[in-house]
Design a protein around this motif. Structure first.
Motif, PDB file in Angstrom:
ATOM      1  N   CYS A 103      -7.524   6.258  30.404  1.00 48.75           N
ATOM      2  CA  CYS A 103      -8.571   6.059  31.415  1.00 48.75           C
ATOM      3  C   CYS A 103      -9.797   6.916  31.083  1.00 48.75           C
ATOM      4  O   CYS A 103      -9.684   8.099  30.737  1.00 48.75           O
ATOM      5  CB  CYS A 103      -8.019   6.432  32.789  1.00 48.75           C
ATOM      6  SG  CYS A 103      -9.271   6.409  34.081  1.00 48.75           S
ATOM      7  N   LEU A 104     -10.969   6.318  31.190  1.00 47.02           N
ATOM      8  CA  LEU A 104     -12.207   7.041  30.881  1.00 47.02           C
ATOM      9  C   LEU A 104     -12.371   8.261  31.767  1.00 47.02           C
ATOM     10  O   LEU A 104     -12.967   9.260  31.375  1.00 47.02           O
ATOM     11  CB  LEU A 104     -13.413   6.108  31.046  1.00 47.02           C
ATOM     12  CG  LEU A 104     -13.451   4.872  30.140  1.00 47.02           C
ATOM     13  CD1 LEU A 104     -14.691   4.035  30.435  1.00 47.02           C
ATOM     14  CD2 LEU A 104     -13.418   5.276  28.670  1.00 47.02           C
ATOM     15  N   ARG A 105     -11.836   8.202  32.973  1.00 48.66           N
ATOM     16  CA  ARG A 105     -11.905   9.345  33.893  1.00 48.66           C
ATOM     17  C   ARG A 105     -11.096  10.521  33.365  1.00 48.66           C
ATOM     18  O   ARG A 105     -11.372  11.670  33.713  1.00 48.66           O
ATOM     19  CB  ARG A 105     -11.351   8.950  35.256  1.00 48.66           C
ATOM     20  CG  ARG A 105     -12.104   7.825  35.926  1.00 48.66           C
ATOM     21  CD  ARG A 105     -13.322   8.384  36.612  1.00 48.66           C
ATOM     22  NE  ARG A 105     -13.926   7.402  37.478  1.00 48.66           N
ATOM     23  CZ  ARG A 105     -14.306   7.653  38.715  1.00 48.66           C
ATOM     24  NH1 ARG A 105     -14.112   8.845  39.249  1.00 48.66           N
ATOM     25  NH2 ARG A 105     -14.882   6.719  39.426  1.00 48.66           N
ATOM     26  N   LEU A 116      -8.258   6.453  41.928  1.00 50.03           N
ATOM     27  CA  LEU A 116      -8.721   7.313  40.849  1.00 50.03           C
ATOM     28  C   LEU A 116      -8.822   8.771  41.281  1.00 50.03           C
ATOM     29  O   LEU A 116      -9.018   9.647  40.443  1.00 50.03           O
ATOM     30  CB  LEU A 116     -10.088   6.828  40.337  1.00 50.03           C
ATOM     31  CG  LEU A 116     -10.069   5.475  39.629  1.00 50.03           C
ATOM     32  CD1 LEU A 116     -11.474   4.938  39.438  1.00 50.03           C
ATOM     33  CD2 LEU A 116      -9.350   5.589  38.284  1.00 50.03           C
ATOM     34  N   CYS A 131     -16.814   5.229  35.662  1.00 55.81           N
ATOM     35  CA  CYS A 131     -16.068   3.966  35.628  1.00 55.81           C
ATOM     36  C   CYS A 131     -15.137   3.867  36.829  1.00 55.81           C
ATOM     37  O   CYS A 131     -14.398   4.797  37.144  1.00 55.81           O
ATOM     38  CB  CYS A 131     -15.256   3.847  34.335  1.00 55.81           C
ATOM     39  SG  CYS A 131     -14.472   2.223  34.181  1.00 55.81           S
ATOM     40  N   ARG A 132     -15.178   2.743  37.489  1.00 53.11           N
ATOM     41  CA  ARG A 132     -14.240   2.451  38.587  1.00 53.11           C
ATOM     42  C   ARG A 132     -14.023   0.935  38.679  1.00 53.11           C
ATOM     43  O   ARG A 132     -13.861   0.367  39.751  1.00 53.11           O
ATOM     44  CB  ARG A 132     -14.735   3.032  39.913  1.00 53.11           C
ATOM     45  CG  ARG A 132     -16.173   2.713  40.270  1.00 53.11           C
ATOM     46  CD  ARG A 132     -16.560   3.246  41.641  1.00 53.11           C
ATOM     47  NE  ARG A 132     -15.955   2.452  42.701  1.00 53.11           N
ATOM     48  CZ  ARG A 132     -15.093   2.935  43.595  1.00 53.11           C
ATOM     49  NH1 ARG A 132     -14.730   4.189  43.569  1.00 53.11           N
ATOM     50  NH2 ARG A 132     -14.583   2.166  44.529  1.00 53.11           N
ATOM     51  N   GLN A 133     -14.065   0.310  37.518  1.00 55.15           N
ATOM     52  CA  GLN A 133     -13.969  -1.158  37.496  1.00 55.15           C
ATOM     53  C   GLN A 133     -12.638  -1.641  38.054  1.00 55.15           C
ATOM     54  O   GLN A 133     -12.559  -2.676  38.705  1.00 55.15           O
ATOM     55  CB  GLN A 133     -14.165  -1.675  36.069  1.00 55.15           C
ATOM     56  CG  GLN A 133     -15.541  -1.407  35.516  1.00 55.15           C
ATOM     57  CD  GLN A 133     -15.810  -2.190  34.240  1.00 55.15           C
ATOM     58  OE1 GLN A 133     -15.705  -3.402  34.223  1.00 55.15           O
ATOM     59  NE2 GLN A 133     -16.142  -1.491  33.173  1.00 55.15           N
ATOM     60  N   ALA A 143      -6.506   1.164  29.501  1.00 59.08           N
ATOM     61  CA  ALA A 143      -5.617   2.009  30.307  1.00 59.08           C
ATOM     62  C   ALA A 143      -4.678   1.162  31.160  1.00 59.08           C
ATOM     63  O   ALA A 143      -3.614   1.610  31.559  1.00 59.08           O
ATOM     64  CB  ALA A 143      -6.444   2.931  31.199  1.00 59.08           C
ATOM     65  N   LEU A 144      -5.099  -0.059  31.449  1.00 60.50           N
ATOM     66  CA  LEU A 144      -4.290  -0.993  32.228  1.00 60.50           C
ATOM     67  C   LEU A 144      -4.162  -2.272  31.417  1.00 60.50           C
ATOM     68  O   LEU A 144      -5.172  -2.892  31.059  1.00 60.50           O
ATOM     69  CB  LEU A 144      -4.976  -1.285  33.567  1.00 60.50           C
ATOM     70  CG  LEU A 144      -5.117  -0.075  34.494  1.00 60.50           C
ATOM     71  CD1 LEU A 144      -6.322  -0.226  35.405  1.00 60.50           C
ATOM     72  CD2 LEU A 144      -3.851   0.090  35.317  1.00 60.50           C
ATOM     73  N   CYS A 146     -10.604  -3.405  32.596  1.00 56.01           N
ATOM     74  CA  CYS A 146     -10.581  -2.025  32.083  1.00 56.01           C
ATOM     75  C   CYS A 146     -11.078  -2.002  30.639  1.00 56.01           C
ATOM     76  O   CYS A 146     -10.507  -2.657  29.773  1.00 56.01           O
ATOM     77  CB  CYS A 146      -9.163  -1.448  32.154  1.00 56.01           C
ATOM     78  SG  CYS A 146      -9.070   0.210  31.431  1.00 56.01           S
ATOM     79  N   PRO A 147     -12.147  -1.260  30.362  1.00 57.78           N
ATOM     80  CA  PRO A 147     -12.716  -1.272  29.012  1.00 57.78           C
ATOM     81  C   PRO A 147     -11.999  -0.341  28.037  1.00 57.78           C
ATOM     82  O   PRO A 147     -12.370  -0.253  26.875  1.00 57.78           O
ATOM     83  CB  PRO A 147     -14.151  -0.783  29.240  1.00 57.78           C
ATOM     84  CG  PRO A 147     -14.034   0.142  30.419  1.00 57.78           C
ATOM     85  CD  PRO A 147     -12.933  -0.429  31.288  1.00 57.78           C
TER      86      PRO A 147
HETATM   87  S1  SF4 Z   1     -11.271   0.608  34.574  1.00 55.35           S
HETATM   88 FE1  SF4 Z   1      -9.924   1.694  33.114  1.00 55.35          FE
HETATM   89  S2  SF4 Z   1     -11.208   3.306  32.278  1.00 55.35           S
HETATM   90 FE2  SF4 Z   1     -12.236   2.594  34.138  1.00 55.35          FE
HETATM   91  S3  SF4 Z   1     -11.494   3.949  35.794  1.00 55.35           S
HETATM   92 FE3  SF4 Z   1     -10.128   2.168  35.752  1.00 55.35          FE
HETATM   93  S4  SF4 Z   1      -8.406   2.743  34.399  1.00 55.35           S
HETATM   94 FE4  SF4 Z   1     -10.087   4.193  34.052  1.00 55.35          FE
END
Ligand code: SF4
Ligand code: SF4
Length: 309
Positions: free
Chosen positions: A21-23, A45, A31-33, A70-71, A66-67
């Motif tokens: 995850c970018l976070r 998150l 990012c919160r896509q 992570a998912l 998710c870019p």
């Molecule tokens: S979309 Fe992916 S990278 Fe972005 S916050 Fe969600 S899990 Fe993290």
């Protein structure tokens, strides 16, 4: 379920790599896509990426955006594509409609634009997405997303180079036929390149599984790997529309100090260390446009833009 019908999927259909995850890579990532697209408020998150299993119904929408990978789906897309390849006009369904489909994923909401394009390129004639049981499904929010994705690809002209793609919500309009339909002649009629595409995807899945066992390794979301492996199947006239739809460009301003911080933070390996007095190198095919490099650069030297011809 009380009525005997199969329910929806669950969080078990998701593969979660919190460290991707970018976070987690950068605490100030915006990012919160995944949160924004989840219709069930199952993804959170705060305190790091986590999934509430009681609220997740396995619509897989989060995996389609998710870019960072992570998912991801638990679905075996390669096996699914191979099954679809066995009939001339296959139906692709979900866990609820698998009895009346030639192949099924947990939920069609996980079909990203990249998945849809690869399906279109790999299959002949017609592919029907079986939405006949979606209207009263708890995951029905995915219908609009799926329709929007198909519409976006169509408007970009990207669905003109492969099979026709239909989305059907009416059970009476579905034409389900088993695998045995004139199979020998059907196989003969397929271009060998289609099978090469399927083989490439099968090898993609194996590579990805191996790579995911390495904690810190840079790699792409599966949907991006699928896209890259199938770019050679794109008719010449669709190569540029595909780049406009899926690719980003990174450029560096004069204030770049060559610190290489962006190289380290990039989750996919799209940025590479360059010469000591030059900005990092950039590989367009490996960039998902996640933007974490631009957020991370203290000097504001990294610029992200869409690919334009
Ligand atoms: S979309 Fe992916 S990278 Fe972005 S916050 Fe969600 S899990 Fe993290
Ligand atoms: S180059 Fe930047 S925008 Fe592209 S994947 Fe790497 S970190 Fe994300």
């Amino acid at each position: 379920m009380a009525d005997g019908r199969t329910d929806t999927g669950s969080g078990e259909d998701l593969q979660i790599q919190v460290s991707r995850c970018l976070r987690m890579r950068f605490s100030e990532s915006s990012c919160r896509q995944c949160v924004d697209i989840c219709p069930h408020e199952a993804v959170t998150l705060d305190g790091g990426l986590s999934l509430n299993p009681d609220q997740c119904h396995g619509c897989l929408l989060c995996t389609s955006v998710c870019p960072a990978g992570a998912l991801e789906h638990g679905s075996d897309f390669a096996a699914c594509l191979a099954q679809l390849s066995r009939v001339p006009e296959p139906l692709l369904g979900c866990i609820r409609t698998k009895e009346n489909s030639n192949a099924a994923v947990a939920c069609l909401g996980g079909l990203s634009e990249e998945h849809l394009l690869v399906l279109c390129l790999s299959l002949p004639d017609v592919l029907t997405l079986n939405l006949s049981d979606c209207a009263d499904c708890t995951n029905n929010a995915m219908i609009n997303h799926l329709r929007q994705r198909v519409s976006t690809l169509s408007e970009a002209g990207l669905l003109s180079g492969g099979c026709r793609m239909l989305l059907t919500e009416s059970a009476s309009e579905l034409r389900f036929q088993g695998e045995a339909f004139d199979r020998r002649n059907f196989f003969k009629s397929l271009r060998s390149s289609l099978f090469q595409g399927v083989a490439a995807i099968l090898s993609t899945t194996c590579e990805q599984t191996e790579q995911r066992s390495e904690y810190a390794r840079k790699y792409l979301p599966v949907r991006r790997v699928l896209l890259n492996k199938n770019r050679s199947e794109l008719p010449q006239e669709l190569a540029v529309p595909a780049m406009k739809q899926f690719d980003s460009i990174i450029s560096f301003g004069e204030c770049c100090t060559r610190c290489q911080g962006c190289v380290a933070i990039c989750p996919t390996g799209a940025l590479k260390s360059g010469l000591p007095d030059a900005p990092p190198g950039f590989d367009q095919l490996l960039c998902t446009g996640c933007g974490v490099c631009t957020e991370f650069c203290l000097d504001g030297a990294v610029r992200l833009s869409r690919f334009l011809d």
